[in-house]
Design a protein around this motif. Sequence first.
Motif, PDB file in Angstrom:
ATOM      1  N   LEU A   1       0.404  -1.265   0.145  1.00  0.00           N
ATOM      2  CA  LEU A   1       0.175  -0.160  -0.096  1.00  0.00           C
ATOM      3  C   LEU A   1       1.036   1.400  -0.073  1.00  0.00           C
ATOM      4  N   HIS A   2       1.584   1.342   1.136  1.00  0.00           N
ATOM      5  CA  HIS A   2       2.722   2.373   1.175  1.00  0.00           C
ATOM      6  C   HIS A   2       2.985   2.130  -1.009  1.00  0.00           C
ATOM      7  N   ARG A   3       3.587   1.619  -1.159  1.00  0.00           N
ATOM      8  CA  ARG A   3       4.344   1.619  -2.376  1.00  0.00           C
ATOM      9  C   ARG A   3       3.606   1.849  -3.636  1.00  0.00           C
ATOM     10  N   HIS A   4       2.384   1.373  -3.260  1.00  0.00           N
ATOM     11  CA  HIS A   4       1.254   2.298  -4.362  1.00  0.00           C
ATOM     12  C   HIS A   4       1.103   3.783  -4.792  1.00  0.00           C
ATOM     13  N   PHE A   5       0.895   3.582  -2.771  1.00  0.00           N
ATOM     14  CA  PHE A   5       0.236   5.263  -2.357  1.00  0.00           C
ATOM     15  C   PHE A   5       2.096   5.815  -3.415  1.00  0.00           C
ATOM     16  N   ARG A   6       3.364   5.709  -2.847  1.00  0.00           N
ATOM     17  CA  ARG A   6       4.418   6.447  -3.370  1.00  0.00           C
ATOM     18  C   ARG A   6       4.439   6.585  -4.890  1.00  0.00           C
ATOM     19  N   ALA A   7       3.525   5.879  -5.583  1.00  0.00           N
ATOM     20  CA  ALA A   7       3.919   5.541  -6.994  1.00  0.00           C
ATOM     21  C   ALA A   7       3.066   6.594  -7.471  1.00  0.00           C
ATOM     22  N   GLY A   8       2.185   6.770  -6.854  1.00  0.00           N
ATOM     23  CA  GLY A   8       1.137   7.513  -7.079  1.00  0.00           C
ATOM     24  C   GLY A   8       1.259   9.636  -6.747  1.00  0.00           C
ATOM     25  N   LEU A   9       1.667   9.700  -5.583  1.00  0.00           N
ATOM     26  CA  LEU A   9       2.799  10.770  -5.537  1.00  0.00           C
ATOM     27  C   LEU A   9       4.178  10.892  -6.684  1.00  0.00           C
TER      28      LEU A   9
ATOM     29  N   VAL B   1      -5.603   2.246   7.123  1.00  0.00           N
ATOM     30  CA  VAL B   1      -4.898   2.551   5.908  1.00  0.00           C
ATOM     31  C   VAL B   1      -5.411   3.793   5.352  1.00  0.00           C
ATOM     32  N   LEU B   2      -7.009   4.235   5.047  1.00  0.00           N
ATOM     33  CA  LEU B   2      -7.369   5.082   4.644  1.00  0.00           C
ATOM     34  C   LEU B   2      -7.917   6.252   4.914  1.00  0.00           C
ATOM     35  N   ALA B   3      -7.644   6.095   6.473  1.00  0.00           N
ATOM     36  CA  ALA B   3      -7.750   7.592   7.225  1.00  0.00           C
ATOM     37  C   ALA B   3      -6.151   8.056   7.046  1.00  0.00           C
ATOM     38  N   VAL B   4      -4.765   7.062   7.137  1.00  0.00           N
ATOM     39  CA  VAL B   4      -3.831   7.957   7.153  1.00  0.00           C
ATOM     40  C   VAL B   4      -3.596   8.734   5.121  1.00  0.00           C
ATOM     41  N   GLN B   5      -4.748   7.675   4.216  1.00  0.00           N
ATOM     42  CA  GLN B   5      -4.535   8.368   2.458  1.00  0.00           C
ATOM     43  C   GLN B   5      -4.918  10.070   2.444  1.00  0.00           C
ATOM     44  N   ARG B   6      -6.572   9.043   3.748  1.00  0.00           N
ATOM     45  CA  ARG B   6      -6.594  10.739   2.846  1.00  0.00           C
ATOM     46  C   ARG B   6      -6.221  11.915   4.218  1.00  0.00           C
ATOM     47  N   VAL B   7      -6.173  11.923   5.287  1.00  0.00           N
ATOM     48  CA  VAL B   7      -5.058  12.670   5.234  1.00  0.00           C
ATOM     49  C   VAL B   7      -3.907  13.354   4.936  1.00  0.00           C
ATOM     50  N   LEU B   8      -3.462  12.238   4.394  1.00  0.00           N
ATOM     51  CA  LEU B   8      -2.425  12.270   3.231  1.00  0.00           C
ATOM     52  C   LEU B   8      -2.710  13.949   2.352  1.00  0.00           C
ATOM     53  N   ALA B   9      -3.819  13.014   1.465  1.00  0.00           N
ATOM     54  CA  ALA B   9      -4.122  13.949   0.393  1.00  0.00           C
ATOM     55  C   ALA B   9      -4.615  15.055   0.068  1.00  0.00           C
ATOM     56  N   ARG B  10      -5.305  15.431   1.319  1.00  0.00           N
ATOM     57  CA  ARG B  10      -5.868  16.237   2.347  1.00  0.00           C
ATOM     58  C   ARG B  10      -4.753  17.397   2.331  1.00  0.00           C
TER      59      ARG B  10
END
Length: 202
Positions: free
Chosen positions: A90-98, A158-167
């Motif tokens: 999940l981290h790798r996927h989010f990093r790729a999105g960044l 996980v989804l809370a973390v992704q939401r906070v990072l995106a915001r």
Amino acid sequence: MSETTGLRARKKARTRDAIADAAISLFLARGFEPVSVNEIAAAAEVSKPTLFRYFATKEDMVLHRFADHSGEAARVVRHREPGLAPLAALHRHFRAGLDRCEPVTGLNDHPEVLAFHRLVFDTPSLGVRLTQYLLDDEEALAAALGAGVAARLQAAQVLAVQRVLARTNWQRIVDGRSAREAHPEAVADAALAFEQLRSGWT
């Protein structure tokens, strides 16, 4: 899939996209609440009953753009390479999105994307509807992680973390930084957030 069935599916997809695009253009120009369903139907050149066959609510016309990411976290976990832990995947996927500046990460400075995010974040009814999308994603991720309350808690985290990072990333862009300028800090924040998750999970 037959050629006829494929053609029908593509035609439906084009109609759905046309309705959503017309709606979002009107919402960005005038705000969400003032725009009527009749105006959207007219702009998309479809009847009102046709519009409602594709979208149950006005909110769904906006959040249609999130549809490609529906269940994404669960798919990342299910299709991860052998030996890779779910959280690492999940981290790798989010990093790729960044790295790709995907809008879903908040790290995108295109004016239309910024306006779209502002519309979503500043419209209460859209926030409520988006919460339901997130709850559906949470259910799917929990199922991919396993069973029981532990998997549900992990999915919610996980989804809370992704939401906070995106915001947070979106706010950096709103404050005047480019996506390129904000990228190193966004990457560092994601690493910190997922490391904290990893510590908690272990």
